[in-house]
Scaffold this motif. Sequence first.
Motif, PDB file in Angstrom:
ATOM      1  N   ALA A 116     -26.460   4.242  -0.659  1.00  0.00           N
ATOM      2  CA  ALA A 116     -25.533   5.716  -0.679  1.00  0.00           C
ATOM      3  C   ALA A 116     -25.500   6.312  -2.062  1.00  0.00           C
ATOM      4  N   PHE A 117     -25.356   5.667  -3.123  1.00  0.00           N
ATOM      5  CA  PHE A 117     -24.481   5.909  -4.104  1.00  0.00           C
ATOM      6  C   PHE A 117     -25.777   5.261  -5.138  1.00  0.00           C
ATOM      7  N   GLN A 118     -27.027   5.199  -5.193  1.00  0.00           N
ATOM      8  CA  GLN A 118     -27.967   5.487  -6.000  1.00  0.00           C
ATOM      9  C   GLN A 118     -27.736   7.007  -6.504  1.00  0.00           C
ATOM     10  N   PRO A 119     -28.285   6.660  -8.108  1.00  0.00           N
ATOM     11  CA  PRO A 119     -28.319   7.650  -8.454  1.00  0.00           C
ATOM     12  C   PRO A 119     -29.747   8.587  -8.162  1.00  0.00           C
ATOM     13  N   LYS A 120     -29.457   9.765  -7.859  1.00  0.00           N
ATOM     14  CA  LYS A 120     -30.583  10.418  -8.034  1.00  0.00           C
ATOM     15  C   LYS A 120     -31.299  11.205  -8.855  1.00  0.00           C
ATOM     16  N   GLU A 121     -32.507  11.616  -9.033  1.00  0.00           N
ATOM     17  CA  GLU A 121     -33.747  12.850  -9.804  1.00  0.00           C
ATOM     18  C   GLU A 121     -32.757  13.691 -10.094  1.00  0.00           C
ATOM     19  N   PHE A 122     -32.314  13.532 -11.726  1.00  0.00           N
ATOM     20  CA  PHE A 122     -31.518  14.635 -11.889  1.00  0.00           C
ATOM     21  C   PHE A 122     -32.581  15.955 -11.999  1.00  0.00           C
ATOM     22  N   GLY A 123     -34.249  15.197 -12.415  1.00  0.00           N
ATOM     23  CA  GLY A 123     -34.800  17.049 -12.466  1.00  0.00           C
ATOM     24  C   GLY A 123     -35.036  17.835 -13.226  1.00  0.00           C
ATOM     25  N   MET A 124     -34.643  17.500 -14.225  1.00  0.00           N
ATOM     26  CA  MET A 124     -35.222  18.031 -15.986  1.00  0.00           C
ATOM     27  C   MET A 124     -36.015  18.449 -16.619  1.00  0.00           C
ATOM     28  N   GLN A 125     -36.603  20.060 -16.165  1.00  0.00           N
ATOM     29  CA  GLN A 125     -37.162  20.788 -17.161  1.00  0.00           C
ATOM     30  C   GLN A 125     -36.905  20.745 -18.052  1.00  0.00           C
ATOM     31  N   ASN A 126     -38.447  20.662 -18.637  1.00  0.00           N
ATOM     32  CA  ASN A 126     -38.923  20.544 -20.087  1.00  0.00           C
ATOM     33  C   ASN A 126     -38.244  21.666 -20.889  1.00  0.00           C
ATOM     34  N   ASP A 127     -37.519  22.318 -20.238  1.00  0.00           N
ATOM     35  CA  ASP A 127     -36.438  23.735 -21.356  1.00  0.00           C
ATOM     36  C   ASP A 127     -35.897  24.044 -21.478  1.00  0.00           C
ATOM     37  N   THR A 128     -35.953  25.044 -22.788  1.00  0.00           N
ATOM     38  CA  THR A 128     -34.644  24.923 -23.614  1.00  0.00           C
ATOM     39  C   THR A 128     -33.295  25.757 -22.721  1.00  0.00           C
ATOM     40  N   LYS A 131     -32.124  22.513 -21.045  1.00  0.00           N
ATOM     41  CA  LYS A 131     -31.290  21.602 -21.674  1.00  0.00           C
ATOM     42  C   LYS A 131     -30.213  21.936 -21.998  1.00  0.00           C
ATOM     43  N   LYS A 132     -29.627  23.290 -22.236  1.00  0.00           N
ATOM     44  CA  LYS A 132     -28.235  23.860 -22.719  1.00  0.00           C
ATOM     45  C   LYS A 132     -27.489  23.997 -21.769  1.00  0.00           C
ATOM     46  N   GLU A 133     -28.387  24.123 -19.849  1.00  0.00           N
ATOM     47  CA  GLU A 133     -26.935  24.192 -19.335  1.00  0.00           C
ATOM     48  C   GLU A 133     -26.674  22.737 -18.575  1.00  0.00           C
ATOM     49  N   PHE A 134     -27.428  21.607 -19.001  1.00  0.00           N
ATOM     50  CA  PHE A 134     -26.999  19.849 -18.640  1.00  0.00           C
ATOM     51  C   PHE A 134     -26.240  19.741 -20.249  1.00  0.00           C
ATOM     52  N   ALA A 135     -26.914  19.783 -21.497  1.00  0.00           N
ATOM     53  CA  ALA A 135     -25.502  19.650 -21.964  1.00  0.00           C
ATOM     54  C   ALA A 135     -24.038  20.094 -21.941  1.00  0.00           C
ATOM     55  N   ARG A 136     -24.145  21.744 -21.611  1.00  0.00           N
ATOM     56  CA  ARG A 136     -22.560  21.883 -21.470  1.00  0.00           C
ATOM     57  C   ARG A 136     -21.901  21.500 -19.663  1.00  0.00           C
ATOM     58  N   ILE A 137     -22.892  21.503 -19.056  1.00  0.00           N
ATOM     59  CA  ILE A 137     -22.410  20.261 -17.856  1.00  0.00           C
ATOM     60  C   ILE A 137     -21.635  19.127 -18.138  1.00  0.00           C
ATOM     61  N   LEU A 138     -22.360  18.433 -19.130  1.00  0.00           N
ATOM     62  CA  LEU A 138     -22.125  16.766 -19.256  1.00  0.00           C
ATOM     63  C   LEU A 138     -20.880  16.848 -20.258  1.00  0.00           C
ATOM     64  N   GLN A 139     -21.249  17.497 -20.939  1.00  0.00           N
ATOM     65  CA  GLN A 139     -19.704  18.284 -21.993  1.00  0.00           C
ATOM     66  C   GLN A 139     -18.510  18.405 -21.049  1.00  0.00           C
ATOM     67  N   CYS A 191     -20.057  12.776 -11.209  1.00  0.00           N
ATOM     68  CA  CYS A 191     -19.909  13.965 -12.222  1.00  0.00           C
ATOM     69  C   CYS A 191     -20.599  14.846 -12.527  1.00  0.00           C
ATOM     70  N   LEU A 192     -21.744  14.491 -12.299  1.00  0.00           N
ATOM     71  CA  LEU A 192     -23.158  15.403 -13.007  1.00  0.00           C
ATOM     72  C   LEU A 192     -24.400  15.076 -11.566  1.00  0.00           C
ATOM     73  N   GLN A 193     -23.408  14.520 -11.061  1.00  0.00           N
ATOM     74  CA  GLN A 193     -24.214  14.051  -9.638  1.00  0.00           C
ATOM     75  C   GLN A 193     -23.805  15.512  -8.950  1.00  0.00           C
ATOM     76  N   LYS A 194     -23.199  15.537  -8.909  1.00  0.00           N
ATOM     77  CA  LYS A 194     -21.695  16.401  -8.133  1.00  0.00           C
ATOM     78  C   LYS A 194     -22.079  17.916  -8.353  1.00  0.00           C
ATOM     79  N   ASN A 195     -21.964  18.567  -9.556  1.00  0.00           N
ATOM     80  CA  ASN A 195     -22.560  19.258 -10.883  1.00  0.00           C
ATOM     81  C   ASN A 195     -23.780  19.303 -10.966  1.00  0.00           C
ATOM     82  N   TRP A 196     -24.945  18.870 -11.524  1.00  0.00           N
ATOM     83  CA  TRP A 196     -26.187  19.385 -11.699  1.00  0.00           C
ATOM     84  C   TRP A 196     -26.735  19.186 -11.074  1.00  0.00           C
ATOM     85  N   LEU A 197     -26.830  18.334  -9.477  1.00  0.00           N
ATOM     86  CA  LEU A 197     -28.064  18.227  -8.905  1.00  0.00           C
ATOM     87  C   LEU A 197     -27.923  19.623  -8.281  1.00  0.00           C
TER      88      LEU A 197
END
Length: 197
Positions: A116-128, A131-139, A191-197
Amino acid sequence: MKKETDAIPFTGRHTAHPENWAAKYADYLFRYAAARVSDREKARDLVQDTFLSALENVAGFEGRSSESTWLTAILKNKIIDLYRKQSSVMERHTEPLEKLTDHDFFEAGNGHWNEAFQPKEFGMQNDTISKKEFARILQTCMQKLPALWFSAFSLKHMEGETSEKICTSLKISPANFWVIMHRSKLNLRACLQKNWL
């Protein structure tokens, strides 16, 4: 008449030009600071303090590095000083690692993630844009960490400092450092799983 060969030889050293600092380096230094502190106003103050400190010590600039490198080093020290101040007002006590409630996240027998708590794939796409959106959410997620956790995590993963140096700078024990890092990673993951996935 002076020949071209009589010219002063190039020494490879740089000279400081304080009159150009704001125009040339303010934006870069602000971005550097904003990525490492939890408040944009503090980031602005750190850049101003960096310029003031550099101006006061401009005679000590030996030119062995570029102005940009020199100013960034001063800023980095200002950021570490801020982390140190933040950590000095924080509660020093953290529970031993064994007392953490990780049994919710990990299986007791083997230490693997509970499904139930296992990290899920972030589905990172290789586009700018991604990456910028992920960096903003991480910050944003990092800014939700307590100040001491934010400081320790930033020093370790953004500045690349050694664990020993972080413990000395923040005046924490190695055991507390590892607890802080562990908790920071769990909080950031959630936090990332809640806001990025």
